[in-house]
Design an enzyme around this catalytic site. Structure first.
Site, short mmCIF file in Angstrom:
data_model
loop_
_atom_site.label_atom_id
_atom_site.label_comp_id
_atom_site.label_asym_id
_atom_site.label_seq_id
_atom_site.Cartn_x
_atom_site.Cartn_y
_atom_site.Cartn_z
N ASN A 105 -7.56 -4.79 -7.19
CA ASN A 105 -7.92 -3.38 -7.14
C ASN A 105 -8.34 -2.96 -8.54
O ASN A 105 -7.84 -3.51 -9.54
CB ASN A 105 -6.71 -2.55 -6.70
CG ASN A 105 -6.18 -2.98 -5.35
OD1 ASN A 105 -6.73 -2.66 -4.32
ND2 ASN A 105 -5.09 -3.75 -5.35
N ARG A 108 -9.39 -3.19 -3.34
CA ARG A 108 -9.68 -4.55 -2.88
C ARG A 108 -9.74 -4.58 -1.35
O ARG A 108 -8.82 -4.16 -0.66
CB ARG A 108 -8.56 -5.48 -3.37
CG ARG A 108 -8.66 -6.92 -2.92
CD ARG A 108 -7.46 -7.72 -3.39
NE ARG A 108 -6.20 -7.14 -2.91
CZ ARG A 108 -5.03 -7.77 -2.95
NH1 ARG A 108 -4.95 -8.99 -3.45
NH2 ARG A 108 -3.94 -7.19 -2.51
N CYS A 129 0.87 -1.18 0.00
CA CYS A 129 0.00 0.00 0.00
C CYS A 129 0.89 1.22 0.00
O CYS A 129 1.62 1.47 0.98
CB CYS A 129 -0.92 -0.02 1.21
SG CYS A 129 -1.93 1.47 1.38
N GLY A 130 0.87 2.00 -1.07
CA GLY A 130 1.75 3.16 -1.18
C GLY A 130 1.43 4.25 -0.17
O GLY A 130 2.33 4.83 0.45
N ASN A 131 0.14 4.57 0.01
CA ASN A 131 -0.23 5.57 1.00
C ASN A 131 0.08 5.07 2.41
O ASN A 131 0.55 5.83 3.27
CB ASN A 131 -1.71 5.92 0.88
CG ASN A 131 -2.01 6.71 -0.37
OD1 ASN A 131 -1.25 7.57 -0.77
ND2 ASN A 131 -3.13 6.40 -1.01
N CYS A 140 -5.12 5.87 -3.48
CA CYS A 140 -4.45 4.56 -3.50
C CYS A 140 -3.14 4.74 -4.23
O CYS A 140 -3.12 5.02 -5.44
CB CYS A 140 -5.33 3.52 -4.20
SG CYS A 140 -4.53 1.90 -4.38
N GLY A 141 -2.03 4.61 -3.51
CA GLY A 141 -0.72 4.85 -4.10
C GLY A 141 -0.35 3.85 -5.17
O GLY A 141 0.11 4.23 -6.26
#
Length: 283
Positions: free
Chosen positions: A194, A212, A75-77, A220-221
């Protein structure tokens, strides 16, 4: 017996997370606990829980628990939030932090301002068009601008950023609430996916993500990265330059090299609050 534990809330473009530092115990949480924590009426309220565990390869290992109790590879964020937490707790201002994730060990460069870390630049690693968690994992062929089985009216591309993404260029953004939950569980994606609904513009992209395990999110990063990759591969945007990706929560900057070897993500992050919660049974 309930055990009290300190929790920390962070957000990146409105994509919000509870951070649990479990590096000392090395014990992760279970699905029931993550669902309760993310519940916005009965729990704390968040898109996900970031459990930080010991790592031999980085400052911590980040496990991403989705709001439905499932686990995301990356998860980038969330990673930006984890980096800010780690710096906040260190009392130092490092120029680089390595964090172990389900997508590998990723290098993160904190950006400083008033209040400490205000943004993070992440080396997200390669974008993969052929990967086990994509339709290409079965066929060995990239799934790009392809009619989607079962939905021949939709043309889509599949990209792995460690986690799976289905990108629909030029698909109306308002279709996300209707099509997102259907496509998330498309049978070609063994671990679900996703889904990105993308509008291409002269200087970047506007994207709505059905995430997802979470549904519609403010940002969403990895979804922003996957969307930029597909736009570059389609010749709609240039490679090797910082591209604007606008999500409901604000803007990220994504850089896609021509060989897809190391996607870069840059975006803001903020501390929200800290507190103490009682975890049933000490989970």
């Amino acid at each position: 017996m309930d055990v009290r534990e300190r929790i920390f809330k962070y957000q990146g473009l409105g994509n919000d997370f509870v951070v649990l530092d479990r590096r000392r115990s090395g014990v992760d949480i279970d699905a029931e606990t993550s669902r309760w924590m993310c519940d916005r009426r009965l729990g704390i309220g968040a898109d996900g829980v970031l459990a930080l565990l010991p790592s031999e390869h980085g400052l911590a290992r980040m496990v991403v628990h989705n709001a439905d109790g499932s686990i995301a590879e990356m998860c980038g964020n969330g990673l930006r939030c984890a980096v800010k937490y780690l710096v906040d707790q260190s009392g130092d201002n490092p120029g680089r932090i390595d964090v172990e994730t389900g997508a590998g060990v990723l290098t993160c460069m904190p950006g400083y301002g008033d209040g400490g870390v205000v943004a993070v630049d992440i080396s997200m690693g390669p974008a993969r068009l052929v990967a086990p968690n994509l339709p290409s994992g079965v066929t060995g062929r990239a799934f790009l601008d392809t009619p989607l089985p079962g939905h021949p009216e939709l043309r889509a591309s599949a990209v792995s950023m460690g986690n799976p993404h289905l990108v629909l260029l030029d698909q109306p953004l308002e279709d996300a609430p209707r099509l997102g939950p259907v496509l998330e569980r498309h049978p070609d994606f063994q671990d679900r996916t996703n889904v990105e609904f993308v509008r291409v513009e002269e200087d970047g992209l506007t994207v709505v993500v059905w995430e997802r395990g979470c549904g519609l999110t403010q940002a969403c990063g990895t979804g922003a990265c996957a969307s930029a990759v597909v736009a570059v591969l389609a010749g709609r945007l240039p490679s090797d330059t910082w591209l604007r990706v606008t999500l409901p929560g604000g803007n990220l900057r994504i850089r896609v090299p021509a060989d897809l070897s190391d996607i870069r993500l840059r975006g803001p992050v903020a501390f929200v609050f800290e507190g103490v919660v009682a975890l049933a049974g000490g989970r």
